[in-house]
Enzyme design. Structure first.
Site, PDB file in Angstrom:
ATOM      1  N   ASP A 139     -10.124   3.072   1.778  1.00 44.17           N
ATOM      2  CA  ASP A 139     -10.277   2.583   3.149  1.00 44.17           C
ATOM      3  C   ASP A 139     -10.937   3.624   4.054  1.00 44.17           C
ATOM      4  O   ASP A 139     -11.768   3.282   4.905  1.00 44.17           O
ATOM      5  CB  ASP A 139      -8.922   2.191   3.737  1.00 44.17           C
ATOM      6  CG  ASP A 139      -8.418   0.852   3.210  1.00 44.17           C
ATOM      7  OD1 ASP A 139      -9.250   0.008   2.840  1.00 44.17           O
ATOM      8  OD2 ASP A 139      -7.191   0.652   3.187  1.00 44.17           O
TER       9      ASP A 139
ATOM     10  N   LYS B 257       0.797  -1.228   0.000  1.00 42.82           N
ATOM     11  CA  LYS B 257       0.000   0.000   0.000  1.00 42.82           C
ATOM     12  C   LYS B 257       0.832   1.282   0.000  1.00 42.82           C
ATOM     13  O   LYS B 257       0.390   2.308  -0.526  1.00 42.82           O
ATOM     14  CB  LYS B 257      -0.958   0.015   1.196  1.00 42.82           C
ATOM     15  CG  LYS B 257      -2.109  -0.975   1.083  1.00 42.82           C
ATOM     16  CD  LYS B 257      -3.086  -0.798   2.233  1.00 42.82           C
ATOM     17  CE  LYS B 257      -4.278  -1.725   2.087  1.00 42.82           C
ATOM     18  NZ  LYS B 257      -5.291  -1.486   3.145  1.00 42.82           N
TER      19      LYS B 257
END
Length: 286
Positions: free
Chosen positions: A105, A68
């Site tokens: 997210d 990420k």
């Protein structure tokens, strides 16, 4: 016949629920496309992205651990929210071989809280437990919604550094995670008009991990208890919270919410969620 596709990449990747979520939605909408899981080790990340730039059938990918943050330097553009969080979990092609990174997210985390966040509050406080990768999006999201944060980690210095990086403008607090394990006789003040959250942003309570040690004497009355762990879905924390009469949010809420944002970026239509995700939840918990 060529089939458009998106996928999730990571190392490991076999445990990902993303293919089940996206393929369920594709089937519901009758879209001729597929969503795959692709194992990409760290030393294969650059090669994977190079191939995607030249693949006209590739609609994008979700990014899970450990990529990420590492993936960001390989992208041509990064959405401001992802830049602020310091992590990308969704990549889409812009055309001409260029790639753009997003972070869904934060939006996925906030989704089940939206009705509460639409209300006016005198004060908002969140106790966030954990300082790993997931915490970055959660800290950024909650700070953006006006929360005062108490960030707890095994290393309080790391917690303080995260707050200074991601939420430098607030009067936030960093403490040792062990602080919440022992009972306290702290008397909470009147919580009328306040919004209190307790968020487990750590892997504690996940299958194969020790449970999160939280004594509920640390939890203000009327708090919402939110556990992002998805395996098991009914964690010891959520079980104890319900038994104590607290409202709870489970990990599938964030997982499905972030996937819905990514799905629309990949396939250009909103995910079908008319039943409150009931059927999808049944599939994911079999």
């Amino acid at each position: 016949m060529v089939t458009p596709y998106a996928e999730v990449i990571g190392d490991p990747i076999a445990q990902s629920k993303s293919p089940a979520i996206h393929n369920f939605w594709l089937g519901k909408l009758g879209i001729e496309a597929e969503y795959r899981a692709c194992h990409v080790p760290s030393d294969g990340l650059a090669g994977y992205l190079a191939e995607c730039r030249d693949d006209s059938d590739w609609r994008g990918c979700n990014v899970t651990m450990p990529h990420k943050q590492a993936v960001m330097e390989a992208l041509d553009a990064i959405d401001p929210l992802a830049r602020a969080i310091g992590a990308v979990n969704t990549i889409v092609p812009l055309g001409g071989g260029e790639l753009k990174g997003y972070n869904t997210d934060a939006g996925g985390f906030l989704e089940p809280l939206r009705k509460e966040l639409e209300k006016q509050h005198l004060f908002r406080m969140a106790r966030v437990l954990g300082t790993g990768g997931a915490a970055r999006a959660i800290i950024t999201a909650l700070a953006g919604e006006g929360f005062t944060l108490v960030l707890a980690g095994r290393n309080p210095e790391k917690a303080r550094a995260l707050l200074d990086e991601l939420a430098p403008d607030g009067e936030h607090h960093a403490i040792d995670l062990a602080h919440f394990a022992d009972p306290t006789d702290f008397a909470f003040d009147d919580r009328e008009g306040c919004l209190d959250l307790v968020v487990n942003a750590s892997p504690l309570g996940m299958a194969g991990q020790p449970p999160l040690e939280l004594d509920f004497s640390h939890v203000p009355p009327g708090s919402i208890i939110y556990d992002i762990v998805t395996h098991p879905l009914e964690t010891p924390l959520l079980d104890a919270a319900r038994a104590a009469g607290f409202e709870t949010v489970d990990g599938l809420s964030m997982l499905i919410g972030q996937a819905a944002i990514a799905f629309e970026k990949f396939f250009g239509v909103a995910a079908p969620r008319n039943d409150g995700d009931r059927e999808l939840r049944e599939i994911l918990t079999r």
